[in-house]
Design a protein around this motif. Sequence first.
Motif, PDB file in Angstrom:
ATOM      1  N   MET A  76       0.848  -1.186   0.000  1.00  0.00           N
ATOM      2  CA  MET A  76       0.000   0.000   0.000  1.00  0.00           C
ATOM      3  C   MET A  76       0.887   1.241   0.000  1.00  0.00           C
ATOM      4  O   MET A  76       1.881   1.302   0.720  1.00  0.00           O
ATOM      5  N   THR A  77       0.541   2.224  -0.830  1.00  0.00           N
ATOM      6  CA  THR A  77       1.343   3.440  -0.881  1.00  0.00           C
ATOM      7  C   THR A  77       0.460   4.625  -1.230  1.00  0.00           C
ATOM      8  O   THR A  77      -0.748   4.491  -1.389  1.00  0.00           O
ATOM      9  N   GLY A  78       1.071   5.797  -1.335  1.00  0.00           N
ATOM     10  CA  GLY A  78       0.320   6.995  -1.680  1.00  0.00           C
ATOM     11  C   GLY A  78       0.873   8.221  -0.982  1.00  0.00           C
ATOM     12  O   GLY A  78       1.795   8.133  -0.162  1.00  0.00           O
ATOM     13  N   HIS A  79       0.304   9.359  -1.325  1.00  0.00           N
ATOM     14  CA  HIS A  79       0.736  10.639  -0.767  1.00  0.00           C
ATOM     15  C   HIS A  79      -0.290  11.272   0.169  1.00  0.00           C
ATOM     16  O   HIS A  79       0.070  12.111   0.995  1.00  0.00           O
ATOM     17  N   GLY A  80      -1.555  10.946   0.005  1.00  0.00           N
ATOM     18  CA  GLY A  80      -2.576  11.736   0.678  1.00  0.00           C
ATOM     19  C   GLY A  80      -3.487  10.968   1.604  1.00  0.00           C
ATOM     20  O   GLY A  80      -3.071  10.053   2.317  1.00  0.00           O
ATOM     21  N   ASN A  81      -4.761  11.325   1.563  1.00  0.00           N
ATOM     22  CA  ASN A  81      -5.744  10.839   2.523  1.00  0.00           C
ATOM     23  C   ASN A  81      -6.028   9.354   2.364  1.00  0.00           C
ATOM     24  O   ASN A  81      -6.048   8.817   1.266  1.00  0.00           O
ATOM     25  N   VAL A  82      -6.256   8.711   3.500  1.00  0.00           N
ATOM     26  CA  VAL A  82      -6.645   7.301   3.563  1.00  0.00           C
ATOM     27  C   VAL A  82      -7.881   7.208   4.441  1.00  0.00           C
ATOM     28  O   VAL A  82      -7.953   7.848   5.490  1.00  0.00           O
ATOM     29  N   PHE A  83      -8.834   6.400   4.001  1.00  0.00           N
ATOM     30  CA  PHE A  83     -10.016   6.163   4.834  1.00  0.00           C
ATOM     31  C   PHE A  83     -10.386   4.687   4.776  1.00  0.00           C
ATOM     32  O   PHE A  83     -10.510   4.115   3.695  1.00  0.00           O
ATOM     33  N   PHE A  84     -10.535   4.075   5.959  1.00  0.00           N
ATOM     34  CA  PHE A  84     -11.041   2.715   6.077  1.00  0.00           C
ATOM     35  C   PHE A  84     -12.426   2.770   6.720  1.00  0.00           C
ATOM     36  O   PHE A  84     -12.581   3.331   7.811  1.00  0.00           O
ATOM     37  N   SER A  85     -13.413   2.185   6.059  1.00  0.00           N
ATOM     38  CA  SER A  85     -14.718   2.022   6.697  1.00  0.00           C
ATOM     39  C   SER A  85     -14.587   0.964   7.790  1.00  0.00           C
ATOM     40  O   SER A  85     -13.570   0.262   7.884  1.00  0.00           O
ATOM     41  N   ASP A  86     -15.629   0.821   8.595  1.00  0.00           N
ATOM     42  CA  ASP A  86     -15.601  -0.218   9.630  1.00  0.00           C
ATOM     43  C   ASP A  86     -15.443  -1.597   9.008  1.00  0.00           C
ATOM     44  O   ASP A  86     -14.719  -2.450   9.537  1.00  0.00           O
ATOM     45  N   ASP A  87     -16.106  -1.829   7.866  1.00  0.00           N
ATOM     46  CA  ASP A  87     -15.987  -3.125   7.186  1.00  0.00           C
ATOM     47  C   ASP A  87     -14.583  -3.338   6.643  1.00  0.00           C
ATOM     48  O   ASP A  87     -14.039  -4.445   6.716  1.00  0.00           O
ATOM     49  N   ASP A  88     -13.983  -2.269   6.079  1.00  0.00           N
ATOM     50  CA  ASP A  88     -12.603  -2.359   5.605  1.00  0.00           C
ATOM     51  C   ASP A  88     -11.677  -2.750   6.750  1.00  0.00           C
ATOM     52  O   ASP A  88     -10.815  -3.634   6.613  1.00  0.00           O
ATOM     53  N   ALA A  89     -11.826  -2.063   7.872  1.00  0.00           N
ATOM     54  CA  ALA A  89     -10.953  -2.288   9.024  1.00  0.00           C
ATOM     55  C   ALA A  89     -11.093  -3.709   9.554  1.00  0.00           C
ATOM     56  O   ALA A  89     -10.083  -4.371   9.860  1.00  0.00           O
ATOM     57  N   GLU A  90     -12.323  -4.191   9.647  1.00  0.00           N
ATOM     58  CA  GLU A  90     -12.538  -5.560  10.136  1.00  0.00           C
ATOM     59  C   GLU A  90     -11.942  -6.582   9.173  1.00  0.00           C
ATOM     60  O   GLU A  90     -11.318  -7.565   9.594  1.00  0.00           O
ATOM     61  N   ASN A  91     -12.112  -6.336   7.880  1.00  0.00           N
ATOM     62  CA  ASN A  91     -11.580  -7.250   6.872  1.00  0.00           C
ATOM     63  C   ASN A  91     -10.053  -7.304   6.934  1.00  0.00           C
ATOM     64  O   ASN A  91      -9.450  -8.382   6.900  1.00  0.00           O
ATOM     65  N   LEU A  92      -9.425  -6.133   7.042  1.00  0.00           N
ATOM     66  CA  LEU A  92      -7.971  -6.082   7.129  1.00  0.00           C
ATOM     67  C   LEU A  92      -7.471  -6.737   8.420  1.00  0.00           C
ATOM     68  O   LEU A  92      -6.459  -7.456   8.404  1.00  0.00           O
ATOM     69  N   ARG A  93      -8.166  -6.512   9.514  1.00  0.00           N
ATOM     70  CA  ARG A  93      -7.766  -7.127  10.784  1.00  0.00           C
ATOM     71  C   ARG A  93      -7.834  -8.652  10.687  1.00  0.00           C
ATOM     72  O   ARG A  93      -6.894  -9.358  11.081  1.00  0.00           O
ATOM     73  N   ASN A  94      -8.929  -9.178  10.122  1.00  0.00           N
ATOM     74  CA  ASN A  94      -9.065 -10.628   9.971  1.00  0.00           C
ATOM     75  C   ASN A  94      -7.972 -11.191   9.074  1.00  0.00           C
ATOM     76  O   ASN A  94      -7.423 -12.270   9.333  1.00  0.00           O
ATOM     77  N   TYR A  95      -7.662 -10.461   8.015  1.00  0.00           N
ATOM     78  CA  TYR A  95      -6.613 -10.881   7.089  1.00  0.00           C
ATOM     79  C   TYR A  95      -5.253 -10.955   7.796  1.00  0.00           C
ATOM     80  O   TYR A  95      -4.520 -11.942   7.671  1.00  0.00           O
ATOM     81  N   LEU A  96      -4.928  -9.926   8.556  1.00  0.00           N
ATOM     82  CA  LEU A  96      -3.609  -9.855   9.187  1.00  0.00           C
ATOM     83  C   LEU A  96      -3.454 -10.872  10.315  1.00  0.00           C
ATOM     84  O   LEU A  96      -2.396 -11.505  10.440  1.00  0.00           O
ATOM     85  N   ILE A  97      -4.471 -11.071  11.115  1.00  0.00           N
ATOM     86  CA  ILE A  97      -4.346 -12.034  12.217  1.00  0.00           C
ATOM     87  C   ILE A  97      -4.443 -13.470  11.718  1.00  0.00           C
ATOM     88  O   ILE A  97      -4.092 -14.404  12.436  1.00  0.00           O
ATOM     89  N   SER A  98      -4.896 -13.644  10.465  1.00  0.00           N
ATOM     90  CA  SER A  98      -4.975 -14.984   9.872  1.00  0.00           C
ATOM     91  C   SER A  98      -3.698 -15.385   9.152  1.00  0.00           C
ATOM     92  O   SER A  98      -3.622 -16.480   8.611  1.00  0.00           O
ATOM     93  N   GLY A  99      -2.714 -14.499   9.117  1.00  0.00           N
ATOM     94  CA  GLY A  99      -1.451 -14.848   8.483  1.00  0.00           C
ATOM     95  C   GLY A  99      -1.010 -13.928   7.370  1.00  0.00           C
ATOM     96  O   GLY A  99       0.074 -14.109   6.812  1.00  0.00           O
ATOM     97  N   GLY A 100      -1.833 -12.953   7.002  1.00  0.00           N
ATOM     98  CA  GLY A 100      -1.466 -12.021   5.945  1.00  0.00           C
ATOM     99  C   GLY A 100      -0.466 -10.983   6.419  1.00  0.00           C
ATOM    100  O   GLY A 100      -0.202 -10.841   7.624  1.00  0.00           O
ATOM    101  N   PHE A 101       0.100 -10.251   5.458  1.00  0.00           N
ATOM    102  CA  PHE A 101       1.101  -9.230   5.760  1.00  0.00           C
ATOM    103  C   PHE A 101       0.826  -8.001   4.906  1.00  0.00           C
ATOM    104  O   PHE A 101       0.577  -8.119   3.702  1.00  0.00           O
ATOM    105  N   LEU A 102       0.880  -6.833   5.522  1.00  0.00           N
ATOM    106  CA  LEU A 102       0.659  -5.570   4.821  1.00  0.00           C
ATOM    107  C   LEU A 102       1.883  -4.673   4.972  1.00  0.00           C
ATOM    108  O   LEU A 102       2.300  -4.379   6.092  1.00  0.00           O
ATOM    109  N   HIS A 103       2.440  -4.248   3.831  1.00  0.00           N
ATOM    110  CA  HIS A 103       3.507  -3.262   3.834  1.00  0.00           C
ATOM    111  C   HIS A 103       2.939  -1.937   3.354  1.00  0.00           C
ATOM    112  O   HIS A 103       2.401  -1.847   2.249  1.00  0.00           O
TER     113      HIS A 103
END
Length: 213
Positions: A76-103
């Motif tokens: 993930m990259t960029g210069h400006g604003n970022v917004f995660f909805s509640d569903d986005d945040a839950e999805n990313l949390r489930n992904y990361l605690i299940s073994g995924g990796f985010l740079h």
Amino acid sequence: MKTIFTILFTLFAVFLSAQDVAILKYKGGGDWYSNPTALPNLVKYCNDNIDTDINESVQTVEAGSTDIFQFPFLHMTGHGNVFFSDDDAENLRNYLISGGFLHIDDNYGMEPYITKELKKVFPNNELIEIPKDHAIFSSAYEFSNGLPKIHEHDGKAPQAYGIFNDSRLVLLFTFESDLGDGWEDQEVHNDPEDVREKALKMGANIIKYAFEN
């Protein structure tokens, strides 16, 4: 709820056997699409130099989509604003605690937005600076001084921050380094070859660490 977890388990089982990476698309208006040649170049470098077999056709996935579970590594990259909805945040949390990796690589100006949004993903976890003796700095190539400086912005030292879950580093945030610029085609930023090589080697460390931990 059982159906949702069944789907997630199936998708996660798929990505465990794959060596695919993807760019994370997010809301908020920030340019998630910046550095278009960066991740494909890093993938090719890894395949050529550290014996990975990653699909060189890099895909894009949205933060709220279950498609993220097909990929063990997201960038993930960029210069400006970022917004995660509640569903986005839950999805990313489930992904990361299940073994995924985010740079997350701050391309300049992203830091105040992403740090705020990450509190939605991990309300009880802080971004903490990663020590220079962490394995991510030596998984393929040795960086005894930690994160390399690739592009100058505000005269600050490069810093690597992370979020850990059960002692596993699940998220890496690189700040004041601009690794992605160093991964791009040489003519984009006209970086010297030794600078690009440092960026690619550090990127290879990140990929190798993500796939093996």
